[in-house]
Design a protein around this motif. Structure first.
Motif: not given
Length: 575
Positions: A467-494
């Motif tokens: 349900y999340v298709t907003n490009i700005d939101m996708l960009e932000e979540f992609a960044y969270l997984r990077t080292t610069e973004g804090g290497r946040v552990q995201l469990e977003l896949l079923p």
């Protein structure tokens, strides 16, 4: 001969008999009134005979009956004007003395002279009634008691007139039948223009509102006036372009409310008014119940409004059964009541019930084009700052307007739960999905959600890629997984669970440049900056790439599907 012809014949016959045998003429008219009690001409002829014979007591009683039964007849007000003119002057001639009238002139003097002189509108009539009540209740309690019936009659006339015109504007199908399917109802709801504001400010305010509401329920009976709510002077927001006669409609609503308040300001007035309502069976008037419900909502008495809406639903069901049909207009009227139930439950802090009712409405809506709805919503937003939490909004009961309201109200329900000190990833995920509507209005709130995720160090929401298709939101979540973004552990896949491992820098540092569908005509490209592939596991990277390709989808269709498919989990996520 028709009934109208019969009435005319009886009146004519009585008029002919007056010079020869007035008692026979009176007998004819008494018989005529017995046969046709609702005919104005018969009763006015009876009054005319008594008036011309200068029989004060009987003429006064007949005039009063005519005024009660036929208050909108111009000739009635002409008679009253003649009497009040006589009361204003000091003439001692015989006719003037008759007009002043045996034993009841004194008690009616305040009524006629202060109430009915020069009243050119219903609001002016109400103003004069109010002045009369204040004056007489303070200076002449006996006269006030004797004039009570007349005062109630005038107030009731103003109330019904104004309430009728208000309801004919907000629910026109009640009076125009099934031929007017293009006229959609309007529904009075909480104004949610502050839903995107900082959560701490609104949380404090909401708890305060809730505490006040709970306190009122515990300390006041259901019939008491909510003086605090009335004192706030709530503002009703309406899109002036969509409702051309908005000013007149709101004026009718105000006048009707003030009439109701006046009728309940004294015990004697209320008792007389209850008698009128009982005799006329106003509890069966659907249009009057709609007005009462909106008035109660305006007063902030939401618990009482729920009971009123239940009565409205039973009346609606009875009406549909009598008509033996379920038209599209009756469907809209049903939605109108349900969406008001949701708004009231929300105002009471009953978020699960509010969400249940919202989703019931959403299931019957068809999503429109997002851009068209968005522009309409932006026009509807107030331009000036208003007192948050106090305002109401008149909204067209159509998919174009109701679906956005449902999305905003769901956001308001989940927002407080998502940003509490206790972790609730499910509520936070729902907030992220709902914040996509009307973007970038909710950008600051989204960034607050991102900050909370960063503080947690992880986030699990397996419906993210549905349900999340907003490009700005996708960009932000992609960044969270990077080292610069804090290497946040995201469990977003079923069914992802704990399979996501720490990303490896060896997976690459290049950025993906992705072409957005729907933007090809303009030959535009959008770069998901800060790197989808940089230190991200392959399945997450591929899922993010696929998601970016969905950014051209109709957002309202996506959010409508979210409400339908996730109905059970949405309701269960709320207390």
């Amino acid at each position: 001969m028709s009934a109208q012809g019969d009435c005319e014949f009886l009146v004519k016959r009585a008029r002919e008999l007056v010079p020869q045998d007035p008692y026979a003429a009176k007998a004819w008219l008494i018989t005529a009134r017995t046969l046709y009690p609702a005919d104005f001409n018969i009763q006015y002829e009876m009054y005319s005979i008594e008036r011309n014979a200068e029989r004060t007591a009987s003429a006064g009683r007949l005039l009063y009956d005519i005024f009660v039964n036929f208050p909108e007849q111009p000739v009635v007000w002409r008679e009253i004007a003649v009497i009040t003119a006589a009361l204003r002057n000091d003439s001692q001639d015989k006719h003037a003395q008759f007009l002043k009238g045996g034993n009841k002139v004194k008690e009616n003097r305040y009524f006629f002279s202060h109430l009915c002189v020069c009243c050119r509108s219903y609001s002016e009539l109400l103003q004069r009634v109010s002045e009369l009540c204040r004056y007489m209740s303070a200076t002449d309690s006996e006269g006030f008691a004797r004039c009570c019936a007349q005062i109630v009659t005038c107030c009731t006339l103003v109330l019904f007139h104004s309430a009728f015109h208000y309801v004919s504007a907000v629910q026109p199908s009640l009076f125009q039948g099934h031929a007017s399917l293009s006229s959609c109802p309007w529904v009075l709801l909480e104004d949610l223009s502050s839903v995107y504001t900082d959560v701490e400010v609104e949380r404090k305010h909401t708890h305060k509102k809730r505490k006040l509401a709970d306190g009122r329920e515990k300390t006041m009976s259901s019939d008491d006036e909510d003086m605090l709510a009335k004192g706030r002077g709530r503002h009703i927001v309406v899109n002036k372009a969509e409702m051309p006669g908005w000013a007149e409609t709101l004026e009718h609503f105000r006048t009707a409310r003030e009439s109701w308040d006046l009728l309940h300001s004294h015990q004697s007035l209320e008792t007389e008014f209850i008698k009128i309502c009982s005799a006329w069976k106003t509890e069966l008037w659907m249009w009057f119940r709609i007005f009462l419900t909106d008035m109660i909502i305006y007063q902030g008495q939401y618990r009482k409004a729920l009971s009123s809406l239940a009565l409205m639903s039973s009346l609606q069901l009875q009406q549909n059964q009598n008509q033996n049909s379920l038209s599209s207009s009756s469907s809209l009227e049903t939605q109108r009541a349900i969406i008001q139930l949701a708004s009231c439950h929300y105002a009471l802090g009953e978020y699960r019930m509010a969400c249940e009712k919202l989703l019931e409405v959403v299931s019957g809506l068809m999503p429109q084009n997002h851009e068209a709805v968005k522009s309409s919503e932006e026009q509807r937003k107030p331009r000036s700052k208003t007192r948050k939490g106090n305002d109401l909004r008149l909204v067209p009961c159509s998919s174009k307007s109701i679906l956005p309201f449902c999305l905003q109200l769901m956001l308001a329900c989940f927002k407080l739960r998502a940003f509490t000190d206790n972790r609730d990833d499910l509520a936070l995920g729902h907030v992220v999905v709902l914040l996509q509507y009307d973007w970038p209005q909710g950008e600051n709130l989204f960034l607050k959600a991102v900050d909370k995720i960063c503080q947690q160090g992880s986030f699990q929401y397996e419906n993210f890629f549905n349900y999340v298709t907003n490009i700005d939101m996708l960009e932000e979540f992609a960044y969270l997984r990077t080292t610069e973004g804090g290497r946040v552990q995201l469990e977003l896949l079923p069914n992802q669970g704990m399979l996501i491992k720490n990303p490896s820098p060896a997976l690459g540092v290049e950025l993906n440049t992705l072409l957005l569908p729907g933007a090809q005509k303009a030959d535009r490209h959008h770069t998901v900056t800060r790197g989808i592939t940089k230190g991200v596991k392959e399945d997450f990277r591929l899922a993010m790439e696929r998601q970016v390709s969905r950014c051209g989808e109709n957002l309202l269709t996506v959010l409508h599907r979210f409400c339908i498919n996730e109905k059970i989990i949405l309701v269960q996520s709320l207390p």
